[in-house]
Design an enzyme around this catalytic site. Structure first.
Site, PDB file in Angstrom:
ATOM      1  CB  SER A   1      -8.432   0.496   5.640  1.00 46.87           C
ATOM      2  OG  SER A   1      -9.111   1.721   5.623  1.00 46.87           O
TER       3      SER A   1
ATOM      4  CB  SER B   1      -8.197   3.396   2.733  1.00 48.71           C
ATOM      5  OG  SER B   1      -7.368   2.791   3.704  1.00 48.71           O
TER       6      SER B   1
ATOM      7  CE  LYS C   1      -4.006   1.813   2.598  1.00 44.45           C
ATOM      8  NZ  LYS C   1      -4.894   1.563   3.752  1.00 44.45           N
TER       9      LYS C   1
END
Lengths: 481, 95
Positions: free
Chosen positions: A164, A140, A65
């Site tokens: 997330s 996310s 990420k």
């Protein structure tokens, strides 16, 4: 055979048998990215080539990420304010991956600063759900989840502050684990809400999740909130049996607004686990309805403080307004932050600043922290009666792109089942458990006591070995939109 | 209800100017979020201790010894603006 859609443990077997090479795996991934990422938009940057040491234990490329620092790589949290920031050091999880010989494949797209549940607030544009490209992948960590689901990644790391990792895992049909707070070092993870953030794996199956946790978990002197608790070999918890286990079903999680298909998929999962020896009881988590409110005080408060460091002074973006307003330095701070942050980031900074401001601190922030205590106690009480708690991961399947973007409260409520685990610090995992009639994945969530990740692995593995959902792959068309 | 005066006060605290056209939607968004979280006011939290973090950690100590760390050169290598081994910023103090 498509190497890119294999799991890491399948690839390790193929490597051992001499049937493939690290170079072949890497090029199959690059081909998949070239073919599908014009549509999916899971990556914000990729490695051009990879070198794995010939004696590497686990030379399977991993995707990361965009809020985890990789030395020498631009690391931006998918925000304009961090464009051109090149990380001068590796996060602890990256050092651990490198020590195991795992090459880094790329940085994945995310909601700006992890503020969101749909990966639509990224400065690089939205990621699309590989199962239906008109839908969001969740967020996310939507880039990581979509990349794994689309076969553009073998496995990936995300971060989870309110769901997330788990919510995009459920929306994309992959396995997502949020470890216990303190289980994985946060050093080098760009902070969102420091008392809630945890790094964790997004994988195609439960075995890969255990393999990746074996590598990334553990105490780190660079993170004073990482726990000095020994790390077990998580693959030993991959037991296909639930005899003697009691699993709680919280009655408060079957709210209005939960889709019938999600409810039916969960009932199916309960019956599979019952057949493998689990006993189910009803438990109560009476403060569930307050979790989202509590989270939207505590998380923005911590975020507004953490994001104060992005001010144009050191790296990233700096903008000086044309007309002087206050003083040169204050004008620079204010203009840089206005231009650098997107709409949701501004909302959160404003909300966090408000609930911490003089006159409102007691009514919002302090009260939120007290309700957090009540939510934690609910879990302590429930775990006196059961080994784990089973819930839906999300109330519905993936929603359409644009559907909730202008309605923050409705967007926040898509995390209603995942937020409590962050507030109470417990580990929780989302496991694929079926599909809606329209072909969108559904996931269930399993929660356990602090540092009882092995319980999650055992229950999830039992479910997975007796069903086939984790073997399903989306059929994506090549090309861009 | 969040007013424009509230917004100006908060944005000054947050060191984040908001353009004129951002004010109305921001006030609406914040008001709807605050309306939603107002539900917490109905809970009785007397005698409940706040949770600031979940681990049973107190102070974490370490030896005060020098370890390898970022060099000044590396820390400054991607600075927006630098001078004499430091980050350079707009003038802070009047002449």
């Amino acid at each position: 055979m498509n190497l890119n859609t294999c799991t890491a443990h399948e690839l390790l077997d193929l490597l051992k048998q001499g049937k493939t090479s690290v170079g072949e795996i890497f090029s199959s991934l690059l081909t998949a990215i070239k073919t599908f990422d014009g549509t999916v938009n899971a990556y914000v940057r990729t490695a051009r080539s990879t070198e794995a040491a010939p004696d590497a234990k686990v030379p399977i490329p991993v995707s990361i990420k965009d809020n985890i620092n990789i030395e020498g790589w631009e690391t931006t949290c998918s925000s304009k304010i961090l464009k051109n920031y090149i990380a001068p050091y590796d996060a602890t999880v990256i050092q651990k991956l490198r020590s195991a010989g795992i090459p880094i494949l790329g940085h994945t797209n995310m909601d700006e600063f992890a503020f969101g549940s749909s990966t639509e607030t990224s400065c690089y544009g939205p990621t699309r759900n590989p199962w239906d490209t008109s839908c969001v992948p969740g967020g996310s960590s939507g880039g990581s989840a979509a990349a794994v689901a689309a076969g553009e990644a073998i496995w990936a790391l995300g971060s989870d502050t309110g769901g997330s990792i788990r919510q995009p895992a459920a929306f994309c049909g992959v396995v997502g684990l949020k470890p216990t707070y303190g289980r994985v070092s946060r050093y080098g993870l760009i902070a969102f809400a420091s008392s809630l953030d945890q790094i964790g794996p997004l994988t195609k199956d439960v075995t890969d999740s255990a393999l990746l946790m074996n590598i990334i978990a553990g105490h780190d002197t660079m993170d004073s909130t990482s726990a000095e608790v020994p790390v077990p070999d998580y693959t030993r918890a991959l037991i296909n049996d639930c005899k003697g286990l009691t699993i709680g079903i919280p009655k408060e999680y079957f709210i209005e607004g939960i889709s019938t298909e999600v409810k039916e998929a969960l009932e199916g999962a309960i019956s599979v686990l019952k057949n493998k020896g689990a006993r189910f009881i009803e438990v109560s988590l009476p403060h569930t309805e307050y979790a989202v409110s509590t989270y939207y005080i505590i998380a923005p408060a911590e975020a507004s403080s953490n994001l104060a460091r992005f001010d144009g002074v050191r790296f990233g973006l700096r903008v000086q307004p044309q007309k002087p307003r206050k003083s040169a330095i204050v004008d620079m701070y204010e203009e840089t932050r206005d231009r650098g942050f997107g709409r949701e980031a501004k909302r959160r900074v404003m909300l966090g600043t408000y609930v911490l401001s003089s006159g409102y601190y007691d009514a919002y922030y302090l009260r939120g922290q007290k309700v957090r205590t009540l939510i934690r106690r609910d879990f302590d009480t429930a775990f006196e009666h059961c080994d784990a708690i089973l819930t839906p991961t999300t109330p519905t399947t993936a929603f359409k792109i644009g559907e909730k973007l202008n309605d923050p409260v409705s967007m926040y409520l898509s995390d209603i089942f995942t937020i409590s685990a962050n507030l109470s610090g417990i580990p929780a995992m989302s496991v694929p458990c079926g599909f809606s009639k329209s072909g969108l994945p559904i996931g269930f969530q399993i929660c356990a006591k602090p540092f009882a990740e092995e319980m999650l692995f055992r229950i999830a593995y039992t479910y997975e070995q007796n069903t086939g959902w984790h073997k399903e792959r989306p059929s994506l068309k090549a090309g861009g939109l | 209800m969040i007013t424009n005066t509230d917004l100006q006060y908060i944005s000054a605290l947050a060191r984040m100017s908001l353009a004129e056209e951002e004010l109305k939607p921001m006030a609406e968004d914040l008001s709807s979020i605050l309306d939603y979280i107002a539900q917490l006011q109905k809970l009785d939290v007397t005698d409940i201790k706040p949770t600031s973090h979940v681990l049973p950690l107190k102070n974490v100590y370490r030896d005060d010894s020098i370890k390898p760390s970022l060099t000044q050169e590396k820390a400054l290598s991607f600075a927006i603006s630098k001078a004499k081994g430091a980050f350079k910023v707009p003038q802070i103090v009047d002449n």
